[in-house]
Design a protein around this motif. Structure first.
Motif, PDB file in Angstrom:
ATOM      1  N   ALA A 199       0.533  12.116  -4.634  1.00  0.00           N
ATOM      2  CA  ALA A 199       0.939  10.805  -5.176  1.00  0.00           C
ATOM      3  C   ALA A 199       1.922  10.108  -4.231  1.00  0.00           C
ATOM      4  O   ALA A 199       1.755   8.933  -3.896  1.00  0.00           O
ATOM      5  CB  ALA A 199       1.562  10.981  -6.561  1.00  0.00           C
ATOM      6  N   LYS A 240      -2.192  -0.822  -8.468  1.00  0.00           N
ATOM      7  CA  LYS A 240      -1.757   0.582  -8.635  1.00  0.00           C
ATOM      8  C   LYS A 240      -0.482   0.698  -9.465  1.00  0.00           C
ATOM      9  O   LYS A 240      -0.308   1.645 -10.223  1.00  0.00           O
ATOM     10  CB  LYS A 240      -1.442   1.213  -7.263  1.00  0.00           C
ATOM     11  CG  LYS A 240      -2.598   1.443  -6.369  1.00  0.00           C
ATOM     12  CD  LYS A 240      -2.199   2.297  -5.168  1.00  0.00           C
ATOM     13  CE  LYS A 240      -1.360   1.577  -4.151  1.00  0.00           C
ATOM     14  NZ  LYS A 240      -1.284   2.287  -2.861  1.00  0.00           N
ATOM     15  N   LEU A 273      -8.618  -0.862  -5.019  1.00  0.00           N
ATOM     16  CA  LEU A 273      -7.188  -0.756  -4.692  1.00  0.00           C
ATOM     17  C   LEU A 273      -6.891  -1.096  -3.236  1.00  0.00           C
ATOM     18  O   LEU A 273      -5.760  -1.448  -2.897  1.00  0.00           O
ATOM     19  CB  LEU A 273      -6.658   0.652  -5.014  1.00  0.00           C
ATOM     20  CG  LEU A 273      -6.682   1.051  -6.496  1.00  0.00           C
ATOM     21  CD1 LEU A 273      -6.053   2.421  -6.698  1.00  0.00           C
ATOM     22  CD2 LEU A 273      -5.976   0.013  -7.368  1.00  0.00           C
ATOM     23  N   CYS A 313      -7.735   8.633  -2.285  1.00  0.00           N
ATOM     24  CA  CYS A 313      -6.375   8.093  -2.113  1.00  0.00           C
ATOM     25  C   CYS A 313      -6.109   7.724  -0.650  1.00  0.00           C
ATOM     26  O   CYS A 313      -5.492   6.693  -0.360  1.00  0.00           O
ATOM     27  CB  CYS A 313      -5.334   9.103  -2.594  1.00  0.00           C
ATOM     28  SG  CYS A 313      -5.332   9.347  -4.379  1.00  0.00           S
ATOM     29  N   HIS A 338       0.133   6.536  -4.765  1.00  0.00           N
ATOM     30  CA  HIS A 338      -0.621   6.298  -5.992  1.00  0.00           C
ATOM     31  C   HIS A 338       0.210   6.863  -7.148  1.00  0.00           C
ATOM     32  O   HIS A 338       0.776   7.946  -7.004  1.00  0.00           O
ATOM     33  CB  HIS A 338      -1.976   7.030  -5.975  1.00  0.00           C
ATOM     34  CG  HIS A 338      -3.010   6.365  -5.116  1.00  0.00           C
ATOM     35  ND1 HIS A 338      -2.900   6.308  -3.747  1.00  0.00           N
ATOM     36  CD2 HIS A 338      -4.182   5.740  -5.432  1.00  0.00           C
ATOM     37  CE1 HIS A 338      -3.963   5.669  -3.255  1.00  0.00           C
ATOM     38  NE2 HIS A 338      -4.747   5.323  -4.256  1.00  0.00           N
ATOM     39  N   GLN A 357       0.833  -1.221   0.000  1.00  0.00           N
ATOM     40  CA  GLN A 357       0.000   0.000   0.000  1.00  0.00           C
ATOM     41  C   GLN A 357       0.861   1.262   0.000  1.00  0.00           C
ATOM     42  O   GLN A 357       0.547   2.238  -0.658  1.00  0.00           O
ATOM     43  CB  GLN A 357      -0.897   0.045   1.252  1.00  0.00           C
ATOM     44  CG  GLN A 357      -2.033  -0.956   1.307  1.00  0.00           C
ATOM     45  CD  GLN A 357      -3.195  -0.610   0.398  1.00  0.00           C
ATOM     46  OE1 GLN A 357      -2.993  -0.050  -0.674  1.00  0.00           O
ATOM     47  NE2 GLN A 357      -4.387  -0.992   0.782  1.00  0.00           N
ATOM     48  N   ASN A 391      -7.932   4.574   0.176  1.00  0.00           N
ATOM     49  CA  ASN A 391      -7.316   3.424  -0.489  1.00  0.00           C
ATOM     50  C   ASN A 391      -6.128   2.830   0.263  1.00  0.00           C
ATOM     51  O   ASN A 391      -5.732   1.702  -0.013  1.00  0.00           O
ATOM     52  CB  ASN A 391      -6.860   3.800  -1.908  1.00  0.00           C
ATOM     53  CG  ASN A 391      -8.003   3.849  -2.892  1.00  0.00           C
ATOM     54  OD1 ASN A 391      -9.078   3.328  -2.631  1.00  0.00           O
ATOM     55  ND2 ASN A 391      -7.789   4.489  -4.021  1.00  0.00           N
TER      56      ASN A 391
END
Length: 445
Positions: A145, A345, A338, A171, A150, A56, A174
């Motif tokens: 990001a 991803k 995700l 995000c 991500h 993750q 996730n």
């Protein structure tokens, strides 16, 4: 240590290596590792936490590690550093000294003293100096990001589609662990009876506040219960359960599920039809048809007939206007799941999304003549991309004038705030389910 026996961290390292090298799915590898190394009890939870957590947060961990690595290192060493740093930063219950000790021991066993010493040096430097501040990244898209691990192209794409705030919420959700939910097989047991039975089995469960006849596990794995084995429940995400409800089926209907494996939605449709009528299930792969049949058999549903066949050629099997309802749960990028499949991803490319839309439209075009006049066609995906969702819907409706948008007013009251006419887009942050899209059309009478 006996041969074949590994520590939890060594098992996690093996899984992480396989995921990256072979682009294998972490959930499948994890189950394999648990069986192979005989991991039991609380160690199963720790292995899951270490593996998923490290995957993750991979981009964040690499950002933190970068200033401390000044030469080329082997893949397994990088994985071990990620795994160790994940524990140091994100897991409060494990003391740093235990993490360092284990990392050095694994380094000695898998490499040599020199590698073990380098691993020790890197981790101790991080302990002493701390990690770089993500706030130092100026560009907001790049910062988000790295902060939420991500890919930048994806954060940029979502920001353009949904705005930065909604993208941030998605995000952040996730990178949290999903809850486990299940659909109660109401043909065999009531929700309350099942909750009592699972409580006796030592689980803590509650009713879903979103979908009828669904439960959520707060403690314990529903798939490992006797109740699961006895066909009293099936593991399914709450968002995914909405698809069955969107078809608005009746007992005597004939329904086509055109992309059916592993059969969660197929069996839900069959159950909503009280085990009557007929559900035809197609899937491209023979081994996946086996999964549908196993699920149907376990749940005691005799109104399902499955076949390995490309749904783009469904017209070879069925006459025009054979079905009251058709479901196209289309192949998609999977960007709504995700949390459950974090490895997606890093393997998806933006170009993949364009080629998927072509397949989605081909399936819709192929099955639409098989629907009776006045029947409903439902298109669903487990993604949150506007092009694959609203884009595909628009293209299909533009080219098929005999289909009209059909409002999703028959979905449960709880999700009506997320419904827009004939479309429902669920985001992971909405109620903790997977990201999902559903759209409904009616064929002119």
């Amino acid at each position: 240590m006996s041969k074949g026996k590994k520590t939890v961290r060594e098992a996690a390292l093996d899984v992480l290596e396989s995921v990256e090298k072979n682009q294998s799915y972490s959930n499948l590898l994890l189950n394999h590792a648990i069986e192979k190394y005989g991991i039991k009890g609380p160690d199963t939870g720790l292995l899951t936490e270490l593996t998923y957590g490290t995957i993750q947060r991979r981009m964040t961990l690499d950002f933190y590690l970068a200033p401390f690595i000044n030469k080329k290192i082997e893949s397994w060493v990088r994985q071990l550093l990620r795994l160790s740093l994940y524990q140091m930063i994100y897991l409060d219950k494990i003391p740093d000294r235990a993490v360092l000790f284990e990392a050095v021991e694994i380094g000695k066993r898998r490499g040599h003293k020199g590698i073990a010493s380098m691993i020790n040096g890197i981790l101790r430097s991080i302990q002493r100096k701390g990690v770089a501040a993500i706030e130092s990244i100026e560009d907001p898209v790049e910062r988000l990001a790295i902060e939420t691990s991500h890919p930048q192209w994806l954060v940029k794409r979502w920001t353009e589609q949904f705005g930065i705030e909604k993208t941030r919420e998605m995000c952040e959700t996730n990178i949290t662990a999903p809850h486990q939910s299940a659909r109660v097989n109401t043909l065999r047991i009531t929700v309350d009876e099942l909750i009592d039975r699972l409580t006796e089995e030592g689980l803590t469960v509650q009713k879903s506040s979103i979908v009828p006849n669904a439960i959520i596990s707060l403690k314990g794995n529903l798939a490992k219960t006797a109740a699961f084995k006895d066909g009293l429940l099936t593991i399914q995400d709450e968002s995914s359960m909405l698809v069955g409800h969107s078809l608005d089926v009746h007992e005597d209907f004939t329904v086509l599920d055109s992309c059916a494996a592993p059969g969660g939605k197929t069996t839900h449709i069959a159950q909503l039809m009280e085990g009557k009528g007929k559900v035809f299930a197609l899937d491209l792969h023979k081994h996946k048809i086996k999964l549908i049949n196993e699920n149907a058999s376990r749940l005691g549903l005799g109104n399902i007939e499955s076949k390995a066949h490309d749904s783009r050629r469904a017209g070879e099997l069925f006459a025009a206007e054979s079905f009251d309802r058709i479901l196209v749960d289309a192949p998609c990028s999977g960007l709504g799941v995700l949390r459950r499949k974090p490895d997606i991803k890093y393997t998806k490319k933006e170009s993949d999304l364009e080629s998927l839309q072509t397949i989605q439209l081909q399936i819709l075009e192929a099955v639409s003549p098989l629907l009776k006049k006045g029947g409903l066609l439902v298109y669903s995906t487990c993604t949150v991309d506007r092009n694959e969702n609203q884009g595909t819907v628009k293209e299909f409706l533009d080219g098929n004038k005999e289909f009209q948008p059909f409002p999703l007013t028959h979905l449960p009251e709880t999700v009506q705030p997320f419904v827009e006419g004939n479309m429902l887009q669920v985001f992971p942050q909405d109620f903790g389910g997977d990201g999902f899209f559903i759209s409904c059309f009616k064929k002119d009478s």
